[in-house]
Design an enzyme around this catalytic site. Structure first.
Site, PDB file in Angstrom:
ATOM      1  N   ASP A  97      -4.345   0.910  -0.452  1.00 21.29           N
ATOM      2  CA  ASP A  97      -3.179   0.997  -1.291  1.00 21.29           C
ATOM      3  C   ASP A  97      -2.774  -0.436  -1.078  1.00 21.29           C
ATOM      4  O   ASP A  97      -2.060  -1.142  -1.921  1.00 21.29           O
ATOM      5  CB  ASP A  97      -2.139   1.902  -0.835  1.00 21.29           C
ATOM      6  N   GLU A 130      -8.885   5.399  -7.468  1.00 22.31           N
ATOM      7  CA  GLU A 130      -8.651   6.868  -7.283  1.00 22.31           C
ATOM      8  C   GLU A 130      -7.501   7.259  -8.325  1.00 22.31           C
ATOM      9  O   GLU A 130      -6.630   6.699  -8.643  1.00 22.31           O
ATOM     10  CB  GLU A 130      -8.124   7.194  -5.983  1.00 22.31           C
TER      11      GLU A 130
END
Length: 877
Positions: free
Chosen positions: A460, A527
């Site tokens: 992230d 994702e």
């Protein structure tokens, strides 16, 4: 004391129970032993004995828990029934926190007999999180730290050749809350009570002569765009096990049946205890320039061909060590394309554009796996037409890499998010060392695998500049041949090249197609996905009967981590009830969930495929599978039961496919192979429900270019449609053979997205009315027949289904091979297709494949059911 040599390196897969390998005359034995059996586990609390005592041969482990390695602490306790059925209901809550204490592992083994110049090496593939290691009363390491860092020790002076030896390892678990540089499942499931403490990797004793070989690797470079030659560079480390200089000759042989054999050789002198990289490059060894090499190709592009490198080190004419590795001749390159103002990463294999598409892999929550499990994952990926497995921190399952190499499945590895790995601005000196050692271990393990096409330093968020610089220096030193990513989320790094903008909760299929929305199929994504309740048969395995309905605390416990935004599936259930009609039971809910999982997952991959190379360059569905029985995020469930999501993905990702754009009503033909298809015809037909009246038919000729998406036609909006209707797409070749057959159910009041969205969800303003499906007449007129062949422990069943009704559709048919007349589906299993729908008079043939052993001694039966077709069971001869 610490050993003289401590390195971070992962060896090749070793499965021998006794040392094996060449023994030169009057020379050392070359071999390996995986130390699997004879181990015991207990808490260190209340045990006063030290490692010096526990690691003595003959020490009593009465009252300890016997374990087989590899094993985490909790896996070992579960194997001994200390905690039972922890995946059922909310039983995991009964396991106390296991991280506030240390744990002892102890084992005994017999070492190979002594030989001239014999060296002994103790190698740990993975320990979580830190350990004190003792052998025969001698401390090898007071602080072996790092779950992803392998640990190796030269134990020649400590081992007892030809005799019993004792190992004792005191393990300190990682801190809870993902506070250490260890494994972390973030919000995917409840936190594991032991934080995966223990010896999770393979423990090995290796025997060599005075020089050992480590980490063989072949780097391949093609003269792109040409692929008619390849330059190979061979690397391996040579380690001097002695306290004196040693001269060794390292010889490498590259071979492949039907291809010329290449041999290289080099003599070097190593200082005492020295570890040195040995390199053979084509400038000095012109035989490493291959003409017309056989290339490694990913699935659907060609064959994953591999060569073998065999290395040996000789000292004074005797073999000192050998290593071998399979490798592929291929080259991965990356590029950037700007879409919607952001530069996204794309990839090419051997000069060919490739849209990577796959899912995020999760190993079992207790890190238990075996060859059958690993093989099933890779097999299921290919069955769905996917080509990629993403590993976000779930690193170290080396057998999975080997299987992916052989299958042509790409691996996308990297460090995990939302944990100490990304909270790196305040790392201690030890944490910095652990992170770098972890990267070194993992890159050494991954670099030789042709399936691995990229490495992500962060998920992230990117690492800090200083840590990223150090990481890249390691990759350069290790000759990493693939692209890298700083991280995979443009929200935190505009130059990441990969986005991660959700959603993670259910949204209607139109979201994937509406490229004005976050999460839609543009760019490259690391994702995104939705809730995915598994079929009823799986739900019944982990939700007690009394808690199956209505949906409550136990369902939510299996949705996501408590306290996270994923701790329930309310958004999914609301969409199901609003679109398909309010569910009245667990069985009704599960049936409608299969429909919703199918349509949504199909649309997800269709949208990414249809925009390939112009707007989209790669996608990962979150997740591929579940770490434990879950109702959130998976393409197939924990038990390997393929459901709606699995077959929706399989339909979308077939080699040549016809797809519908929910946002624009365009129809695309996607050719995922490297062979063009001319002379095709696309047809779109709209039908009413329930009487199947044809409202309109549109046709168009199509030439499907290789590895490309082609717009074929636009579906009209005619009058006369019922509120719920069918859209049937078919693609046929010049002989009239159906190449792709695709059925959609939709509504004249389509789904409409709301204006509210965040990182995990997008609201729905208007829900499509799909309740017309509930008015389909019951159709008991589906005839079935099945034949079976058995060979080599594998069974293949061929099922023919015919809708003998003259008026009614057989909708969403699900043939299953079950074990016994009243049993459950045999798993794992693959079908050539499933969840099929047959018009009156139509017939189809489906092939199923599974292992005889998975019948559990029962006879196979065919169970057939459908949305409007009653269940029927028949024996399979």
């Amino acid at each position: 004391m610490k050993s003289a040599l401590r390195i971070f390196a992962v060896a090749v897969l070793l499965i021998a129970l006794v040392p094996v390998g060449p023994t030169a005359a009057d020379g050392a034995t070359v071999g390996s032993t995986e130390l699997k059996s004879g181990w015991a586990l207990r808490s260190a609390t209340g045990l006063a004995d030290t490692g010096a005592t526990i690691s003595q041969v003959g020490y009593s482990t009465a009252g300890w828990n016997p374990v087989t390695l590899p094993s985490t602490v909790l896996a070992g306790l579960v194997a001994n029934n200390v905690y039972q059925n922890i995946y059922v209901g909310q039983n995991l809550k009964n396991v106390p926190a296991l991280t506030g204490q240390d744990w002892w592992y102890r084992g005994e083994f017999t070492a190979a007999a002594a030989a001239a110049d014999q060296a002994y090496w103790l190698r740990f593939g993975g320990i979580t999180y830190r350990a004190q290691i003792w052998l025969n009363g001698v401390q090898l390491d007071a602080n072996a730290v790092g779950s992803l860092a392998a640990h190796e020790y030269n134990v020649t002076s400590t081992i007892r050749p030809g005799q019993a030896n004792a190992l004792a390892i005191r393990v300190t678990p990682a801190k809870p809350g993902c506070a250490d540089l260890s494994f972390c499942t973030v919000d995917w499931n409840p936190e594991v009570p032991d934080m995966n403490a223990g010896l999770w990797g393979k423990t090995r004793l290796e025997t060599t002569g005075p020089v050992a070989l480590r980490d063989p690797y072949v780097k391949t470079v093609l003269p792109l765009p040409a692929t008619n030659a390849a330059d190979l560079t061979v690397y391996a480390d040579a380690v001097n096990a002695t306290s004196a200089p040693v001269t060794t000759t390292v010889t490498g042989t590259i071979s492949k049946p039907g291809q010329p054999t290449v041999t290289v050789s080099q003599t070097v002198t190593l200082a005492a205890g020295e570890r040195r990289e040995i390199a053979f490059d084509p400038a000095a060894y012109p035989q490493l320039h291959l003409a017309n090499p056989v290339l490694w190709w990913p699935y659907q592009f060609g064959s994953p061909e591999r060569y073998q490198l065999s290395l040996s080190a000789a000292v004074a004419g005797s073999t000192s060590d050998t290593k071998s590795v399979d490798f592929g001749v291929r080259q991965v390159t990356d590029y950037r394309t700007t879409v919607n103002g952001t530069a996204f990463a794309g990839y090419r294999i051997n000069g060919q554009n490739i849209l990577f598409r796959g899912g995020g892999y999760m190993w079992d929550m207790l890190q238990r796996w075996d060859t059958k499990t690993n093989a099933a994952h890779v097999r299921y990926v290919k069955e769905m037409g996917l080509n990629t497995i993403r590993l976000e921190g779930t690193l170290g399952n080396e057998e999975l890499y080997d299987l992916a190499d052989a299958a042509g499945v790409l691996i996308m590895p990297g460090f995990t998010c939302c944990s100490a790995w990304e909270n790196d601005s305040g790392w201690s000196t030890e944490q910095t060392q652990v992170a770098q050692a972890s990267l070194e271990t993992q890159l050494r393990s991954l670099r030789a695998h042709p399936s691995v096409f990229v490495w992500a330093y962060g998920s992230d968020q990117p690492p800090t500049a200083a840590h990223l610089t150090a990481y890249k220096s390691i990759a350069t030193r290790l000759h990493w041949q693939n692209p890298t990513l700083d991280n995979v989320a443009t929200w935190s790094n505009a130059n990441a090249g990969v986005k991660m903008d959700g959603p993670y909760k259910w949204a209607p299929p139109v979201l994937w197609w509406d490229t004005t929305k976050a999460g839609s199929a543009f760019g490259t994504t690391g994702e995104e996905g939705t809730e995915a309740p598994p079929p009823l048969e799986s739900l019944q395995k982990f939700i007690p009967a009394g808690e199956l309905w209505p949906i409550g605390a136990t369902w939510n416990y299996h949705a996501g981590k408590a306290g996270s935004v994923f701790a329930d599936i309310g958004m999914y259930s609301n969409g199901l009830n609003r679109r398909y009609g309010t569910a009245t039971s667990a069985a009704d809910y599960a049936l409608k969930a299969e429909l919703m999982n199918y349509e949504n997952t199909r649309a997800f991959f269709e949208a990414w495929n249809s925009h390939e190379y112009s707007q989209s360059f790669g996608t990962i569905f979150w997740m591929l599978n579940s770490a434990w029985p879950s109702v959130h995020w998976n393409l197939y469930d924990y038990y390997f039961k393929p459901g709606g999501g699995f077959f929706g993905a399989k339909k979308a990702d077939e080699p040549v496919h016809i797809a519908y754009d929910y946002a624009t009503k365009k129809v695309f033909v996607v050719n995922s192979t490297l062979t063009a298809r001319a002379g095709l015809t696309a047809t779109a037909t709209l039908h009413t429900i329930p009487n199947l009246a044809t409202v309109s038919t549109t046709t168009a000729p199509v030439t499907a270019a290789a590895n490309a998406s082609t717009q074929a036609l636009t579906v009209p909006t005619p009058n006369g449609l019922t509120s719920t209707y069918f859209l049937r797409l078919q693609l046929k070749d010049g002989a009239g053979t159906v190449v792709s057959n695709n059925l959609y159910w939709y509504s004249t009041t389509p789904d409409a997205l709301g204006n509210k969205s965040n990182w995990y969800s997008t609201t729905t303003k208007t829900f499509a009315n799909l309740t017309g499906l509930n008015s389909l007449p019951a159709n008991p007129s589906v005839a079935s027949s099945a034949t079976r062949t058995v060979s080599g422990g594998q069974e293949t069943v061929t099922v023919t289904l015919t809708n003998t009704s003259t008026a009614n559709l057989a909708f969403f048919l699900r043939p299953e091979i079950i074990a016994g007349s009243g049993g459950t589906e045999v798993l794992p299993v693959t079908y050539t297709e499933n969840y099929v729908s047959l018009w009156p008079g139509e017939s189809t043939t489906i092939t199923a494949a599974y292992a005889t052993a998975d019948l559990g001694g029962q006879a196979p039966y065919l169970r057939l059911r459908g949305y409007n077709v009653p269940t029927a069971v028949a024996p399979i001869p």
